[in-house]
Design an enzyme around this catalytic site. Sequence first.
Site, PDB file in Angstrom:
ATOM      1  N   ASP A 157       0.744  -1.090  -0.098  1.00 23.51           N
ATOM      2  CA  ASP A 157      -0.005   0.080  -0.104  1.00 23.51           C
ATOM      3  C   ASP A 157       0.979   1.307   0.050  1.00 23.51           C
ATOM      4  OD1 ASP A 157      -2.163   1.678   0.313  1.00 23.51           O
ATOM      5  OD2 ASP A 157      -2.884   1.006   2.273  1.00 23.51           O
ATOM      6  N   ASP A 206      -2.879   2.039  -5.999  1.00 24.51           N
ATOM      7  CA  ASP A 206      -1.771   2.503  -5.044  1.00 24.51           C
ATOM      8  C   ASP A 206      -1.921   1.155  -4.051  1.00 24.51           C
ATOM      9  OD1 ASP A 206      -4.102   2.950  -3.586  1.00 24.51           O
ATOM     10  OD2 ASP A 206      -3.268   4.948  -2.776  1.00 24.51           O
ATOM     11  N   GLU A 207      -2.607  -0.002  -4.336  1.00 30.33           N
ATOM     12  CA  GLU A 207      -2.599  -0.906  -3.626  1.00 30.33           C
ATOM     13  C   GLU A 207      -2.801  -2.331  -4.093  1.00 30.33           C
ATOM     14  OE1 GLU A 207      -6.016  -1.795   0.262  1.00 30.33           O
ATOM     15  OE2 GLU A 207      -6.312   0.004  -1.052  1.00 30.33           O
TER      16      GLU A 207
END
Lengths: 365, 388
Positions: B9, B104-105
């Site tokens: 993350d 983003d993860e």
Amino acid sequence: MKVIAQTHALAEGLSLVGSIVAGRTPKPVLQCVKLIAADGRLTLLATDLEVACRYSLPQVEIQKEGEALVPADRLAAIVRESMEDTLTIAVEKETCTITGSGSRFTIYGYDPAEFPPVADFLEAPDAEVASDVLTGMITRTLFATAKEHSRYAISGVLWEVADKKLQLVATDGRRLALCKGALASAASRSASAIVPTKLMSLIQRVAGGTEQALATRIGETQILVRSANAVLVGNLAQGNFPKYGDVIPRECNRKATLNTGMFLHRIRQAALLTNEESKGVRLSFNGDTLTLTSRAPETGEAEITLAVEYEGEPIEIGFNPAYLVDALKVISNETVNFEFTAPNRPGLLRSGTDFLYVLMPVDLG
Amino acid sequence: MSRRILHVDLDEFFAGVEKLDNPQLRGKPILVGGSPEGRGVVSTASYEARKFGCRSAMPMRQAMKLCPQAVVLPVRGARYKDMSDRVFAILDRFTPLIEPLSIDEAFLDVAGSERLHGPAVEIAKAIKHAVRGELGLTISIGVAPNKFLAKLGSEMHKPDGLTVIEESDLPAVLDALPIEKMWGVGPSSAWRLHELGFSTFRDLRTADLARLTEAAGSWAGELQKLAAGQDDRPVTPDSQAKSISAEQTFAQDVSDLDELRRVLLDEVEHVSRRLRRHGLSARTITLKLRYGDFTTLTRSATDAEATNLTEVLWSRAEKIFAQWAARSPGALRLLGFGTSNFRQRGDGAQLPLFEDPRQTRQRELDRTVDAIAQRFGPAAVRRGRTKE
């Protein structure tokens, strides 16, 4: 009404009109056949409101003219189970009595006036076609019609008459069969219509039973077909037939010539190892060899080879074998041409000058 | 065999990229998001801004009241997408089993990579090292035997954290956690659970199942398993996914149908692009509609023909949306669009003989739009209808 009819001819007529009679309907009269004894013949009438048929038996002895409306399946079953050459049908009011030697059946019918009017083919025909020609053409196209709903009107056969030719086209959106046949004489006018699948097979039945030419006419909403004994009037399918000309490959740079029977046999072998998920058979043309491969996940694989004449760059293309089998079964010529442009473009199967079959491949990536 | 799952993350991703591009911003509170006029919401608040209580999904106007000195920046989608692609390219070096959750993860299954790249912890360190060294960004990683624990892990020591949770740490590491940390527990279910006296993972784990069922319904069994740290969901890369979907939670409930349609179209575009990237077509589409009170409807439709054309998926989605709007409209908290029932290019499926010429044109259009989006980011090109 009272007539003496030949059992065999009566059975044949009832079998034909019986296939039209509505299976399930809130109107019991639509499950009946109407009998008209007049002018020296017995006419059988049936309709499901989509298609109507009149069938005449000339070999009858009319003792008393009249009309009757009788449940079709009962009457057909009684006639079918009769062994004597002739049967006597007598109708008093709405009760029908069928008498043979040693048998007597009474069935209750309806008032003939309740039966919907059934059209006749009295206008001039557009075209005349030999019944064996038409039967053959229907055999080579009818199998390709769509069985499920589509945005196109393709659950029927496109019937096109022009000059001295009749052309039938059928497709289900994955393959397309096109057959041309000569008319007995030049058509009086050009016509084009979509004839529903069920009606088309009825036309084939009517045609198959005769040896003479059939008269045909395309009306605004109906097609009319007349043979020596029968008149068939059916509603046409409404909607658009796809622009089939666009999908027939024009220039194929890869061409194979195969023995029809051997190809059919080999395709059937390869199809043994396909299943619901992998229906496709991979055809690999290279030089004078065609290699067919198939694979059923978790079951096994097949590799079948076959000698062919082949011109062009090698190609690997996949087809649903059932679609190939359908077409090869109806080709009577000894050899068949199979042509391609690319693995994701339709293949073209040709036999003689009057039959072609366009088949879209399966997606091999 | 025990699994090795990583949850990665990126820390304050959008703000991090802004700091990278403009070093003067370092150490300052930053709010990246929509304009404070109108309905703009915060996409990312930098850690400095979070000290003031600013959070993502908060209306921008509210965040600016909490932190008037914050630097407010617009969302530069194309730039973030580009950085995200580079991060995923780094992840790709370590395993092909990557399940992206958002820009983003992601989840990674690295069990099969340990022979090549060393133990999972070392892989996590190598990823952190590469992301910082090559891109200048920090990333937090949780390493655990399953997805649930890995995700909890990555949150535990943010920013720039690396947390390993082992089977042997259970239940100690979980027991004290508040139920709000539980996957799938939102404010409404948290409130119901508290009412019945459940406030920590331990409460859930040791609860009588019948009593827990009163609070959580059929979900109780699942909840109890998760509270005990058990989760056997596999890491599913897009290419093997059974469904691909996108959803958006609104900061404030949205009832405006035009606004909802715009969001839906964006989701359809996003999902269909992912389908195309993986050579997939879908037969089934599903709309997920969650009202402000958390009542959630899902509405699906299955078509005979699989497609990945944006326009076709949109027309199917729009039809369901229109039915919903006619029958049970209301203010939504969340709107989602999903696809399933896939077929893969080259899977041997029968091709159609007659392609609608409009579809051929749509295919060309999608290809062009995808190429532009690939190069300049998804915000660079949008369907006419999504224009505001």
